[in-house]
Write an enzyme that holds these catalytic residues in place. Structure first.
Site, PDB file in Angstrom:
ATOM      1  N   SER A   1      11.767  -3.498   1.038  1.00 13.56           N
ATOM      2  CA  SER A   1      11.911  -3.124   2.460  1.00 13.56           C
ATOM      3  C   SER A   1      13.388  -3.054   2.854  1.00 13.56           C
ATOM      4  O   SER A   1      13.812  -2.145   3.570  1.00 13.56           O
ATOM      5  CB  SER A   1      11.228  -4.172   3.347  1.00 13.56           C
ATOM      6  OG  SER A   1       9.842  -4.153   3.141  1.00 13.56           O
TER       7      SER A   1
ATOM      8  N   ARG B   1      15.950   0.263   3.868  1.00 14.14           N
ATOM      9  CA  ARG B   1      16.664   0.263   5.147  1.00 14.14           C
ATOM     10  C   ARG B   1      18.180   0.324   4.948  1.00 14.14           C
ATOM     11  O   ARG B   1      18.888   0.936   5.756  1.00 14.14           O
ATOM     12  CB  ARG B   1      16.265  -0.980   5.961  1.00 14.14           C
ATOM     13  CG  ARG B   1      14.833  -0.857   6.540  1.00 14.14           C
ATOM     14  CD  ARG B   1      14.268  -2.216   6.896  1.00 14.14           C
ATOM     15  NE  ARG B   1      13.006  -2.178   7.630  1.00 14.14           N
ATOM     16  CZ  ARG B   1      11.796  -2.021   7.090  1.00 14.14           C
ATOM     17  NH1 ARG B   1      11.665  -1.832   5.782  1.00 14.14           N
ATOM     18  NH2 ARG B   1      10.712  -2.036   7.835  1.00 14.14           N
TER      19      ARG B   1
ATOM     20  N   GLY C   1       5.181   4.672   1.611  1.00 15.12           N
ATOM     21  CA  GLY C   1       4.826   4.689   3.032  1.00 15.12           C
ATOM     22  C   GLY C   1       6.033   4.365   3.902  1.00 15.12           C
ATOM     23  O   GLY C   1       6.215   4.937   4.980  1.00 15.12           O
TER      24      GLY C   1
ATOM     25  N   ARG D   1      -2.933   8.195   3.486  1.00 15.70           N
ATOM     26  CA  ARG D   1      -2.487   7.108   4.377  1.00 15.70           C
ATOM     27  C   ARG D   1      -2.238   7.648   5.797  1.00 15.70           C
ATOM     28  O   ARG D   1      -1.665   8.721   5.956  1.00 15.70           O
ATOM     29  CB  ARG D   1      -1.253   6.413   3.782  1.00 15.70           C
ATOM     30  CG  ARG D   1      -1.621   5.717   2.468  1.00 15.70           C
ATOM     31  CD  ARG D   1      -0.473   4.983   1.857  1.00 15.70           C
ATOM     32  NE  ARG D   1      -0.060   3.830   2.653  1.00 15.70           N
ATOM     33  CZ  ARG D   1       0.968   3.064   2.323  1.00 15.70           C
ATOM     34  NH1 ARG D   1       1.670   3.333   1.239  1.00 15.70           N
ATOM     35  NH2 ARG D   1       1.287   2.028   3.072  1.00 15.70           N
TER      36      ARG D   1
ATOM     37  N   SER E   1       2.459  -3.434  12.697  1.00 19.32           N
ATOM     38  CA  SER E   1       3.061  -2.669  11.602  1.00 19.32           C
ATOM     39  C   SER E   1       4.567  -2.578  11.765  1.00 19.32           C
ATOM     40  O   SER E   1       5.071  -2.015  12.740  1.00 19.32           O
ATOM     41  CB  SER E   1       2.466  -1.255  11.564  1.00 19.32           C
ATOM     42  OG  SER E   1       3.304  -0.402  10.798  1.00 19.32           O
TER      43      SER E   1
ATOM     44  N   ASP F   1       1.282  -7.986   1.998  1.00 23.40           N
ATOM     45  CA  ASP F   1       1.393  -7.406   0.655  1.00 23.40           C
ATOM     46  C   ASP F   1       1.080  -8.423  -0.450  1.00 23.40           C
ATOM     47  O   ASP F   1       0.957  -8.053  -1.623  1.00 23.40           O
ATOM     48  CB  ASP F   1       2.790  -6.820   0.447  1.00 23.40           C
ATOM     49  CG  ASP F   1       3.074  -5.684   1.428  1.00 23.40           C
ATOM     50  OD1 ASP F   1       2.099  -5.081   1.931  1.00 23.40           O
ATOM     51  OD2 ASP F   1       4.258  -5.414   1.701  1.00 23.40           O
TER      52      ASP F   1
ATOM     53  N   LYS G   1      -3.450   0.835   2.507  1.00 21.81           N
ATOM     54  CA  LYS G   1      -2.238   0.660   1.700  1.00 21.81           C
ATOM     55  C   LYS G   1      -2.296   1.659   0.534  1.00 21.81           C
ATOM     56  O   LYS G   1      -3.047   2.624   0.585  1.00 21.81           O
ATOM     57  CB  LYS G   1      -2.139  -0.790   1.214  1.00 21.81           C
ATOM     58  CG  LYS G   1      -2.004  -1.794   2.357  1.00 21.81           C
ATOM     59  CD  LYS G   1      -0.732  -1.607   3.154  1.00 21.81           C
ATOM     60  CE  LYS G   1      -0.610  -2.622   4.290  1.00 21.81           C
ATOM     61  NZ  LYS G   1       0.547  -2.357   5.142  1.00 21.81           N
TER      62      LYS G   1
ATOM     63  N   ARG H   1      -6.991  -1.903  -0.573  1.00 18.63           N
ATOM     64  CA  ARG H   1      -6.747  -3.132  -1.343  1.00 18.63           C
ATOM     65  C   ARG H   1      -7.853  -4.160  -1.187  1.00 18.63           C
ATOM     66  O   ARG H   1      -7.860  -5.146  -1.928  1.00 18.63           O
ATOM     67  CB  ARG H   1      -5.368  -3.727  -0.984  1.00 18.63           C
ATOM     68  CG  ARG H   1      -4.228  -2.945  -1.607  1.00 18.63           C
ATOM     69  CD  ARG H   1      -2.849  -3.555  -1.319  1.00 18.63           C
ATOM     70  NE  ARG H   1      -1.805  -2.770  -1.985  1.00 18.63           N
ATOM     71  CZ  ARG H   1      -0.519  -2.809  -1.666  1.00 18.63           C
ATOM     72  NH1 ARG H   1      -0.104  -3.588  -0.694  1.00 18.63           N
ATOM     73  NH2 ARG H   1       0.366  -2.068  -2.330  1.00 18.63           N
TER      74      ARG H   1
HETATM   75  O1  SPQ Z   1       6.091   1.395   1.603  1.00 20.19           O
HETATM   76  P1  SPQ Z   1       4.642   1.106   1.403  1.00 20.19           P
HETATM   77  O2  SPQ Z   1       4.060   2.050   0.393  1.00 20.19           O
HETATM   78  O3  SPQ Z   1       3.858   1.087   2.687  1.00 20.19           O
HETATM   79  O4  SPQ Z   1       4.566  -0.370   0.774  1.00 20.19           O
HETATM   80  C1  SPQ Z   1       3.865  -1.590   1.063  1.00 20.19           C
HETATM   81  C2  SPQ Z   1       3.836  -2.386  -0.311  1.00 20.19           C
HETATM   82  O5  SPQ Z   1       2.825  -2.976  -0.685  1.00 20.19           O
HETATM   83  O6  SPQ Z   1       4.886  -2.412  -0.933  1.00 20.19           O
HETATM   84  C3  SPQ Z   1       2.466  -1.419   1.648  1.00 20.19           C
HETATM   85  F1  SPQ Z   1       1.642  -0.742   0.972  1.00 20.19           F
HETATM   86  O7  SPQ Z   1       4.636  -2.437   1.946  1.00 20.19           O
HETATM   87  C4  SPQ Z   1       4.844  -2.198   3.350  1.00 20.19           C
HETATM   88  C5  SPQ Z   1       4.177  -3.318   4.145  1.00 20.19           C
HETATM   89  O8  SPQ Z   1       2.815  -3.425   3.894  1.00 20.19           O
HETATM   90  C6  SPQ Z   1       6.333  -2.185   3.600  1.00 20.19           C
HETATM   91  C7  SPQ Z   1       6.706  -2.406   5.017  1.00 20.19           C
HETATM   92  C8  SPQ Z   1       8.093  -2.140   5.455  1.00 20.19           C
HETATM   93  O9  SPQ Z   1       9.020  -2.092   4.613  1.00 20.19           O
HETATM   94  O10 SPQ Z   1       8.302  -2.008   6.682  1.00 20.19           O
HETATM   95  C9  SPQ Z   1       5.803  -2.880   5.960  1.00 20.19           C
HETATM   96  C10 SPQ Z   1       4.374  -3.136   5.655  1.00 20.19           C
HETATM   97  O11 SPQ Z   1       3.600  -2.026   6.086  1.00 20.19           O
HETATM   98  P2  SPQ Z   1       3.066  -1.888   7.595  1.00 20.19           P
HETATM   99  O12 SPQ Z   1       2.133  -0.706   7.551  1.00 20.19           O
HETATM  100  O13 SPQ Z   1       2.347  -3.161   7.887  1.00 20.19           O
HETATM  101  O14 SPQ Z   1       4.185  -1.654   8.475  1.00 20.19           O
END
Ligand code: SPQ
Length: 429
Positions: free
Chosen positions: A24, A28, A95, A123, A168, A316, A343, A347
């Site tokens: 994450s 960023r 994502g 997604r 989120s 996660d 996800k 999952r």
């Molecule tokens: O980037 P991506 O594919 O969504 O990755 C995941 C992961 O398991 O690595 C989720 F599938 O992490 C997200 C996390 O679940 C990463 C993230 C972020 O960097 O802001 C936030 C979370 O997602 P969300 O939908 O709750 O905001």
């Protein structure tokens, strides 16, 4: 689609490893470097497939970025330094890349098209598209903007006050990126606290953002200045070894330099509650993100309930916590985790199906799962289904099985932890 044989029947784990950079925060750091003015340097960057997708998208938008393993230099020219891409922007499996990038592009006066892999194609994007449309961006996509390909034409934005329908960090961050570029003050309300790396990094790059409980406020029209980001180790990657250390007999391992941001440490709270033998040694140095070392030893575990506000703090880690629960005494209930369904895979279903193949007693519920602990796992043929976290969870499960375990689609692991098997091999006794 290759199949590999996993290491089984481990005699124990010992030694120490440095946990690779947080996914994450790595995303960023590149994004803020790209929209700030000046040269941003990033150390301990995670060179996983997802973060490389972020770099590739920003290069296509005209930003010069040099990346060598875990060192990155971003030559930012401010938000106005971004250009329309002549090619489609491909976010791969990520994502985070697509949702945060949409927030940045919402305020840029040009057109781009975003696509991703098969998993990204299922997604939901409306959660981001809806607030960005309200702010004034023009966005469309398959099924009224719910799915990729997404087409976005940014422009002048107006601030909004918005209550997130789901907890989120990606939606919050996307609106914050748009809010940075909007006229007026954007206010976001969260139903539960999610990871706050975006807020911390806005401050690190010289911007201002106000966090007050579950609300975040940002003034538009701010410009950011380049910084140096030293990325802490990813607690979501450390999680696989925390669980491995607790369930493999005869184990004692040290995980170095792990990010301990309180919005991410739900797994530590739950493992302690389940009786895991975990010691946290926080680093003293004052940083934007707290870090420390984690020591884990083989533990006697008991079942628990994981629910409510805890869920976004460990979302996660739920696949690997489900594995942990198979080895705890009694029942573990995971609820309020509907988000798991959207996800990289669903999952809830993938965890239940794959762990069942290894003999776990686990059932899916509408918003989580119920695990009856104390089961010995057995040999079987399992698949990651292209989901990195499922692949690593199954590799840890294999360590406590007696027979042969074969894993299909192991290459997905490189999305977040390219050196996972090297680190695992280094810890095997
Ligand atoms: O980037 P991506 O594919 O969504 O990755 C995941 C992961 O398991 O690595 C989720 F599938 O992490 C997200 C996390 O679940 C990463 C993230 C972020 O960097 O802001 C936030 C979370 O997602 P969300 O939908 O709750 O905001």
């Amino acid at each position: 689609m290759d199949q590999i044989q996993l290491h089984t029947n481990a005699a124990g784990l010992s030694g120490e490893i440095s946990i690779p950079g947080d996914k994450s925060i790595s995303h960023r750091a590149v994004m803020f470097g790209a929209i700030a003015t000046g040269t941003t340097t990033v150390t301990n960057f995670l060179p996983g497939d997802d973060c490389l997708s972020t770099i590739s998208c920003f290069r296509k938008l005209g930003v010069e970025i040099v990346q060598e393993d875990n060192m990155v230099t971003v030559y930012g020219k401010g938000l106005n330094g971004l250009n329309e891409s002549s090619e489609i922007l491909d976010v791969g499996n990520s994502g985070t890349t697509i949702r945060l990038l949409m927030g940045i592009l919402a305020g840029r006066p040009f057109h781009n098209v975003l696509i991703g892999d098969h998993s990204i194609g299922r997604r939901p994007m409306t959660r981001v598209v809806k607030p960005l449309l309200q702010m004034g961006a023009k966005i469309d996509g398959k099924n009224n903007g719910e799915f990729t390909p997404i087409s976005i034409r940014g422009g002048e934005l107006t601030a909004i006050e918005y209550t997130l329908p789901v907890a989120s960090a990606q939606v919050k961050s996307s609106i914050l990126f748009a809010g940075l570029q909007a006229n007026g003050t954007t206010i976001i309300h969260e139903p539960a606290k999610t990871r706050d790396h975006t807020e911390r990094m806005i401050r690190q790059f010289g911007g201002e953002v106000e966090s007050n409980g579950l609300s975040v406020k940002i003034q538009g029209g701010q410009s950011l200045t380049a910084s140096h980001v030293n990325v802490p180790g990813d607690i979501s990657s450390a999680a696989f070894f925390m669980v491995a250390g607790a369930i493999v007999p005869n184990s004692e391992i040290i995980l170095k330099n792990v990010g301990l941001n309180p919005t991410r440490t739900g797994i530590i709270d739950v493992m302690k509650e389940m009786g895991a033998d975990i010691t946290i040694l926080p680093n003293e140095a004052e940083q934007y993100e707290p870090t420390g070392d984690i020591i884990v030893r083989t533990s006697n575990l008991v079942g628990t309930v994981i629910e409510g506000e805890l869920i976004p703090r460990l979302i996660d880690e739920i696949p690997v916590l489900a594995l942990l629960a198979t080895q705890a005494k009694g029942k573990t209930i995971i609820k309020d985790a509907h988000e798991l369904k959207v996800k990289e895979t669903n999952r809830i279903d993938t965890v239940v199906n794959e762990l069942s193949k290894l003999g776990a007693s686990i059932e899916a519920t509408e918003d989580g799962m119920i695990i009856h602990g104390g089961t010995a796992l057995k040999s079987g043929e399992v698949s990651s289904h292209g989901d990195h976290r499922i692949g690593m969870m199954l590799a840890v499960a294999a360590l406590i099985t007696k027979g042969e375990v074969m894993l299909t689609d192991a290459e997905a692991i490189s999305v977040s932890y390219p050196k996972f098997f090297n680190d695992l091999n280094n810890l095997l006794r």
